[in-house]
Design a protein around this motif. Structure first.
Motif, PDB file in Angstrom:
ATOM      1  N   ILE A  76      -2.593  -4.785 -37.464  1.00  0.00           N
ATOM      2  CA  ILE A  76      -2.903  -3.352 -37.346  1.00  0.00           C
ATOM      3  C   ILE A  76      -4.015  -2.952 -38.315  1.00  0.00           C
ATOM      4  O   ILE A  76      -3.910  -3.183 -39.527  1.00  0.00           O
ATOM      5  CB  ILE A  76      -1.658  -2.483 -37.624  1.00  0.00           C
ATOM      6  N   PRO A  77      -5.078  -2.329 -37.775  1.00  0.00           N
ATOM      7  CA  PRO A  77      -6.137  -1.800 -38.638  1.00  0.00           C
ATOM      8  C   PRO A  77      -5.724  -0.424 -39.168  1.00  0.00           C
ATOM      9  O   PRO A  77      -5.262   0.421 -38.405  1.00  0.00           O
ATOM     10  CB  PRO A  77      -7.326  -1.660 -37.681  1.00  0.00           C
ATOM     11  N   TYR A  78      -5.868  -0.236 -40.468  1.00  0.00           N
ATOM     12  CA  TYR A  78      -5.548   1.064 -41.073  1.00  0.00           C
ATOM     13  C   TYR A  78      -6.737   1.575 -41.878  1.00  0.00           C
ATOM     14  O   TYR A  78      -7.558   0.779 -42.355  1.00  0.00           O
ATOM     15  CB  TYR A  78      -4.342   0.929 -42.021  1.00  0.00           C
ATOM     16  N   LEU A  79      -6.818   2.876 -42.065  1.00  0.00           N
ATOM     17  CA  LEU A  79      -7.828   3.433 -42.969  1.00  0.00           C
ATOM     18  C   LEU A  79      -7.429   3.210 -44.429  1.00  0.00           C
ATOM     19  O   LEU A  79      -8.296   3.037 -45.284  1.00  0.00           O
ATOM     20  CB  LEU A  79      -8.012   4.938 -42.713  1.00  0.00           C
ATOM     21  N   THR A  80      -6.120   3.252 -44.707  1.00  0.00           N
ATOM     22  CA  THR A  80      -5.661   3.114 -46.095  1.00  0.00           C
ATOM     23  C   THR A  80      -6.070   1.756 -46.672  1.00  0.00           C
ATOM     24  O   THR A  80      -6.332   0.812 -45.929  1.00  0.00           O
ATOM     25  CB  THR A  80      -4.123   3.274 -46.178  1.00  0.00           C
ATOM     26  N   TYR A  81      -6.078   1.668 -47.997  1.00  0.00           N
ATOM     27  CA  TYR A  81      -6.560   0.466 -48.704  1.00  0.00           C
ATOM     28  C   TYR A  81      -7.991   0.149 -48.257  1.00  0.00           C
ATOM     29  O   TYR A  81      -8.308  -0.986 -47.904  1.00  0.00           O
ATOM     30  CB  TYR A  81      -5.640  -0.732 -48.485  1.00  0.00           C
ATOM     31  N   GLN A  82      -8.811   1.200 -48.205  1.00  0.00           N
ATOM     32  CA  GLN A  82     -10.227   1.055 -47.862  1.00  0.00           C
ATOM     33  C   GLN A  82     -10.462   0.380 -46.515  1.00  0.00           C
ATOM     34  O   GLN A  82     -11.392  -0.416 -46.354  1.00  0.00           O
ATOM     35  CB  GLN A  82     -10.969   0.319 -48.987  1.00  0.00           C
ATOM     36  N   GLY A  83      -9.586   0.719 -45.578  1.00  0.00           N
ATOM     37  CA  GLY A  83      -9.770   0.174 -44.226  1.00  0.00           C
ATOM     38  C   GLY A  83      -9.237  -1.235 -44.083  1.00  0.00           C
ATOM     39  O   GLY A  83      -9.882  -2.095 -43.480  1.00  0.00           O
ATOM     40  N   TRP A  85      -6.597  -4.303 -42.878  1.00  0.00           N
ATOM     41  CA  TRP A  85      -5.682  -4.711 -41.811  1.00  0.00           C
ATOM     42  C   TRP A  85      -4.361  -5.199 -42.412  1.00  0.00           C
ATOM     43  O   TRP A  85      -4.346  -5.796 -43.482  1.00  0.00           O
ATOM     44  CB  TRP A  85      -6.287  -5.852 -40.993  1.00  0.00           C
ATOM     45  N   ARG A  86      -3.279  -4.952 -41.691  1.00  0.00           N
ATOM     46  CA  ARG A  86      -1.980  -5.484 -42.089  1.00  0.00           C
ATOM     47  C   ARG A  86      -1.366  -6.287 -40.944  1.00  0.00           C
ATOM     48  O   ARG A  86      -1.660  -6.030 -39.778  1.00  0.00           O
ATOM     49  CB  ARG A  86      -0.999  -4.349 -42.411  1.00  0.00           C
ATOM     50  N   HIS A 121      -4.514  -7.903 -45.605  1.00  0.00           N
ATOM     51  CA  HIS A 121      -4.282  -7.874 -47.053  1.00  0.00           C
ATOM     52  C   HIS A 121      -2.801  -7.668 -47.370  1.00  0.00           C
ATOM     53  O   HIS A 121      -2.394  -7.834 -48.523  1.00  0.00           O
ATOM     54  CB  HIS A 121      -5.136  -6.796 -47.730  1.00  0.00           C
TER      55      HIS A 121
ATOM     56  N   GLU B  33      -8.016   3.946 -52.957  1.00  0.00           N
ATOM     57  CA  GLU B  33      -9.130   4.318 -52.082  1.00  0.00           C
ATOM     58  C   GLU B  33     -10.431   4.489 -52.873  1.00  0.00           C
ATOM     59  O   GLU B  33     -10.414   4.525 -54.108  1.00  0.00           O
ATOM     60  CB  GLU B  33      -8.786   5.615 -51.319  1.00  0.00           C
ATOM     61  N   TYR B  43     -14.357   1.624 -44.235  1.00  0.00           N
ATOM     62  CA  TYR B  43     -13.625   2.725 -43.585  1.00  0.00           C
ATOM     63  C   TYR B  43     -14.115   2.927 -42.148  1.00  0.00           C
ATOM     64  O   TYR B  43     -13.319   3.130 -41.233  1.00  0.00           O
ATOM     65  CB  TYR B  43     -13.790   4.027 -44.376  1.00  0.00           C
ATOM     66  N   ALA B  46     -12.876   0.122 -39.941  1.00  0.00           N
ATOM     67  CA  ALA B  46     -11.456   0.295 -39.600  1.00  0.00           C
ATOM     68  C   ALA B  46     -11.292   1.411 -38.574  1.00  0.00           C
ATOM     69  O   ALA B  46     -10.513   1.285 -37.616  1.00  0.00           O
ATOM     70  CB  ALA B  46     -10.641   0.599 -40.850  1.00  0.00           C
TER      71      ALA B  46
END
Lengths: 154, 154
Positions: A76-83, A85-86, A121, B33, B43, B46
């Motif tokens: 999953i790509p997220y914006l959090t943690y500077q964009g 993926w988890r 990450h 961030e 960003y 993502a």
């Protein structure tokens, strides 16, 4: 069995029967799943959705001709943690006959390596608080229970 | 402000600056961030991954011309629960100026309705155990902390 002979690969439609049998043969799964012949069509539809999505991987552990473990990994790509993926792991199960042989550990280690390849990450999962052994199992693998896993059933 | 005037829509690239500002203006987000001009390219990358994936939706809450809240919803097909889809909510934030106005509640209620539309049977999220208020907030909305949320940082 020698757990060194266990191999991992993406599941195919032919594995579905063995997988659903494993999901059903579980203290919580037995109340939720319907392992019967023919398999309810909803399983096949879900398999097709997973299989056709590049961000979902259904992984099986195989020993000789047998399916002895399964897990699903979602990237999953997220914006959090500077964009960042988890990778989210779900539906980890091993066949009753091979429990205590280290297959579960190998499944999760495989998922962590795959998450690295995919540039994630964080690897994350939730485990039911009723599964007392599971918490300890994941902690031994380096996971930390820093979060509450909250569910809302529609 | 009148929270009845808050509207919800999918985020666009133009909203990215406001969203990253909100993610940064948070007790945990401030250490993770990088809100600066120009925004780090990670960003935008993502955002593009989220925006192009039909199973990921980045939702913003708007009041007049302003972005006052954000959340990401991921729709995931699973074999478990007879092939049921779930919605996972992540990155829920509201702007400091509107806290206590019920925007967070409206965001989650919106996500639950959207999850119903998408045929999901569970809405799930994890919340950091350090966020003491968040647990209570989600419990009031009907979520149950039945699971441990476990993270492994690569």
């Amino acid at each position: 069995m020698d757990s060194k002979e266990v191999t991992f690969r993406m599941a195919t439609e032919k594995d579905l029967d063995s997988i659903i049998q494993m999901l059903s043969d579980d203290v919580l799964g037995s109340t939720r799943e319907r392992y019967e012949q023919p398999l309810p069509d909803s399983y096949l539809q879900a398999f097709k959705s997973i299989d056709s999505d590049p961000n979902n991987e259904l992984v099986v552990a195989c020993y000789k001709e047998e399916i002895v473990g399964v897990q699903q990994i979602t990237f999953i790509p997220y914006l959090t943690y500077q964009g960042g993926w988890r990778a989210t792991i779900e539906g980890v199960r091993t066949a009753p006959a091979v429990r205590g042989k280290g297959i579960g550990r190998k499944l999760i280690e495989w998922a962590i390596e795959r998450a690295k390849e995919r540039g994630c990450h964080i690897v994350q999962l939730t485990t039911d608080k009723k599964r007392k052994d599971a918490l300890h199992f994941y902690e031994q693998l380096g996971f930390k229970a820093t979060h509450e896993g909250m569910k809302f059933h529609i």
